[in-house]
Design a protein around this motif. Sequence first.
Motif, mmCIF file in Angstrom:
data_model
loop_
_atom_site.group_PDB
_atom_site.id
_atom_site.type_symbol
_atom_site.label_atom_id
_atom_site.label_comp_id
_atom_site.label_asym_id
_atom_site.label_seq_id
_atom_site.Cartn_x
_atom_site.Cartn_y
_atom_site.Cartn_z
ATOM 1 N N PRO A 110 17.418 53.328 -60.978
ATOM 2 C CA PRO A 110 17.540 54.107 -62.214
ATOM 3 C C PRO A 110 16.501 53.709 -63.268
ATOM 4 O O PRO A 110 16.649 54.043 -64.430
ATOM 5 C CB PRO A 110 18.936 53.714 -62.704
ATOM 6 N N GLY A 111 15.484 53.038 -62.938
ATOM 7 C CA GLY A 111 14.415 52.707 -63.886
ATOM 8 C C GLY A 111 13.543 51.662 -63.263
ATOM 9 O O GLY A 111 13.815 51.245 -62.133
ATOM 10 N N GLY A 112 12.512 51.295 -64.028
ATOM 11 C CA GLY A 112 12.256 51.531 -65.439
ATOM 12 C C GLY A 112 13.120 50.628 -66.338
ATOM 13 O O GLY A 112 14.028 49.913 -65.920
ATOM 14 N N ASN A 113 12.712 50.674 -67.603
ATOM 15 C CA ASN A 113 13.424 49.904 -68.616
ATOM 16 C C ASN A 113 14.918 50.233 -68.632
ATOM 17 O O ASN A 113 15.743 49.417 -69.029
ATOM 18 C CB ASN A 113 12.834 50.203 -70.001
ATOM 19 N N TYR A 114 15.241 51.431 -68.242
ATOM 20 C CA TYR A 114 16.637 51.888 -68.274
ATOM 21 C C TYR A 114 17.517 51.027 -67.366
ATOM 22 O O TYR A 114 18.700 50.863 -67.618
ATOM 23 C CB TYR A 114 16.657 53.344 -67.830
ATOM 24 N N THR A 130 12.096 57.760 -61.892
ATOM 25 C CA THR A 130 12.953 58.399 -62.879
ATOM 26 C C THR A 130 13.742 57.377 -63.689
ATOM 27 O O THR A 130 14.049 56.292 -63.203
ATOM 28 C CB THR A 130 13.909 59.362 -62.160
ATOM 29 N N GLU A 131 14.032 57.728 -64.919
ATOM 30 C CA GLU A 131 14.916 56.938 -65.772
ATOM 31 C C GLU A 131 15.328 57.810 -66.954
ATOM 32 O O GLU A 131 14.775 58.899 -67.158
ATOM 33 C CB GLU A 131 14.219 55.671 -66.274
ATOM 34 N N GLU A 132 16.279 57.319 -67.741
ATOM 35 C CA GLU A 132 16.672 58.049 -68.950
ATOM 36 C C GLU A 132 15.679 57.709 -70.053
ATOM 37 O O GLU A 132 15.772 56.646 -70.666
ATOM 38 C CB GLU A 132 18.107 57.688 -69.339
ATOM 39 N N ALA A 158 21.020 53.105 -74.276
ATOM 40 C CA ALA A 158 19.847 53.001 -73.415
ATOM 41 C C ALA A 158 18.689 52.406 -74.224
ATOM 42 O O ALA A 158 18.707 52.441 -75.454
ATOM 43 C CB ALA A 158 19.487 54.380 -72.878
ATOM 44 N N PRO A 159 17.676 51.866 -73.551
ATOM 45 C CA PRO A 159 16.620 51.173 -74.304
ATOM 46 C C PRO A 159 15.681 52.111 -75.050
ATOM 47 O O PRO A 159 14.856 51.644 -75.822
ATOM 48 C CB PRO A 159 15.862 50.426 -73.204
ATOM 49 N N ASP A 179 23.500 46.000 -72.037
ATOM 50 C CA ASP A 179 23.016 47.392 -72.025
ATOM 51 C C ASP A 179 22.366 47.773 -70.699
ATOM 52 O O ASP A 179 21.741 48.833 -70.591
ATOM 53 C CB ASP A 179 21.972 47.619 -73.134
ATOM 54 N N ARG A 180 22.468 46.899 -69.700
ATOM 55 C CA ARG A 180 21.846 47.226 -68.405
ATOM 56 C C ARG A 180 22.543 48.430 -67.776
ATOM 57 O O ARG A 180 23.619 48.834 -68.241
ATOM 58 C CB ARG A 180 21.949 46.018 -67.469
#
Length: 643
Positions: free
Chosen positions: A240-244, A45-47, A271-272, A252-253
Amino acid sequence: MKRSWLLAVVLIAGATVPRAAAPTITIDASAPAGKVSPLLYGLMTEEINHGYDGGLYAELIRNRAFLDDPASPAHWSAVNGAAITLDRNQPLNATVATSVRVEVTQASSGHPGGIANEGYWGIPVKPNTRYRASFYAKAAPGLTAPITAAIESEDGTTTYASGRVSGLTASWKQYEVTLSTANAAPTATARFVLTLDRPGTVWLGLVSLFPPTYKNQANGFRPDLLQMLIDMRPKFLRFPGGNYLEGDQIADRFEWKKTLGPLAERPGHMAPWGYRSTDGLGLYEFLLWAENMNAEPVLAVYAGYSLKGAYVKPGPELEPYIQDALDEIEYVTGPAASKWGSLRAKAGHPAPFALTYVEVGNEDFFDRSGSYDQRFVQFHKAIKARYPNLQVISTVGFEHPENQRVRSITPDVVDEHYYRTVEAFLKARGQYDKYDRKGPKIFVGEWGAYETPFQPWNPRSRGEAPTPNLRAAIGDAAWMIEMERNADLIIMHCYAPLLVNVNPGARQWRPNLIGYDALRVYGSPSYHAIKLFATHVGDEILKATATDTGVLVSATRDSRSRILYVKLVNPGDAPAAVQLDVDGAALRPTATALTLAGGAQDTNAIDAPERVVPKASQVAGVASGFTYTVPANGIVVLELATR
Ligand code: AHR
């Protein structure tokens, strides 16, 4: 009817009739070939795709803290001519350093003035439902009017629910009101409004609206979406991610410490995937989410590399990031008396969460500086020194992971990612046979089949359906077969991305597993395939060999019930008969078949959620050597009971 005719009809209709020439699948049930990892099936999962904000996280107000756009109150509009402007001179607090000024110059009870929020592609109205609205407000001198909070149609002509708060002062204060709908027909063409019925000026901050959440948890989850996930019976949640996790830039981490506590103390962050995250779904909520699913958290900690290439040099500069990760682990697992465990206890969870796996970074092989090897070593040593029982996962390269591993130390587990075409997954059979069983365990932390030659991140693919079709599910099932056959080595795996808001403009990727809008949710064929597999997996791997057939097979057994789970995937567009030889077990004569099949292009969608769903049937005449016909484009789980 003559007896010979009757027999002929039964022969034609029967799926279990022996046919001498059918290719053979042999399952050796005399002894297990390995143990299936108990955490095999989980979720990543991630945003992304408005997976949390506008998705699983139940908040309905978009841009609730007025931070999304520094120039204007995005997603808000004026009601009846009010003037609405961002006001940095009246910040809610140091964290939410802005507010919105609402100046109503003309208003009456029939024509109130104020501000409206469009929600995440609409505010979902459901009948007989209680919504909890809250907001911070302060009034300009002389304002004595109450504020009305309401859910109403987009044109303002129908009010579905409303309530009032009064007693505004010149200081910030939080107000709450419950809004209850009557017997309204469900709709998402609705908005949320805060209005005054006479002229005056008011400042508003952190405006929130929650519908009923899963188990009524505060700051919680959308029940229908969470239930879809629970139904998959995931054993872990990778977050929390993923690139997020990484963010485009270091700033922005996912800074977990900024995602704790009251919502008005969470600044959110860019978020990315092109939009800001509220961080309403913060570290504590991730843990609750996992607990709600009876799943273990698999915690990814930021490892000092962000997507646009910035990295933190191994050595003293990395130390604060390592300390941050150790603090995070303490938040998750520490006693309630520990520094960070006490914050978790304060949030409502005195008991530590169980944690076995910590992942260091995400896809850090993209760091062309080559610093990951030494960054990983530094994290690994620090984590092991403080938490010797934790298993530490490293990231590796795409597609040729065996060549792109951390070399200076052997990680406990490596995380491989595979986004591939259906054809590539069909050809992947045998990939893991080559892996060294004495090496690190494998976590396939992201995978998914796409039907077209487009790469999923390619903007050209954005015009297509948000979720995959049955053909992609065939690719996914083929890959799960390969992973199940190697479930002694592959300890965990999870599809990505998990969630997609299907409204235009909401997504950044395709395909995705579960689609939804403000009111509805559906599972893609791949969702159903994964759910079928994950809910029918034993604890023992059985050797299964297929001869002269394109049908793919994996077999597991539940050592307690002695039920055999045989998974069959037919990627062809014609039915495929196979003879199933089962050695070393006496089969009961009837079995259950769970089948997902149809046309290769068939799919589900928000308006047609159940075109491709599994169907259960009984299979008669089961005995070693019986013939089973796997339908075209078919994914079948056979539950074979034994004596
Ligand atoms: O799942 C989408 C993205 O794919 C993830 O954020 C990233 O880890 C991978 O490249």
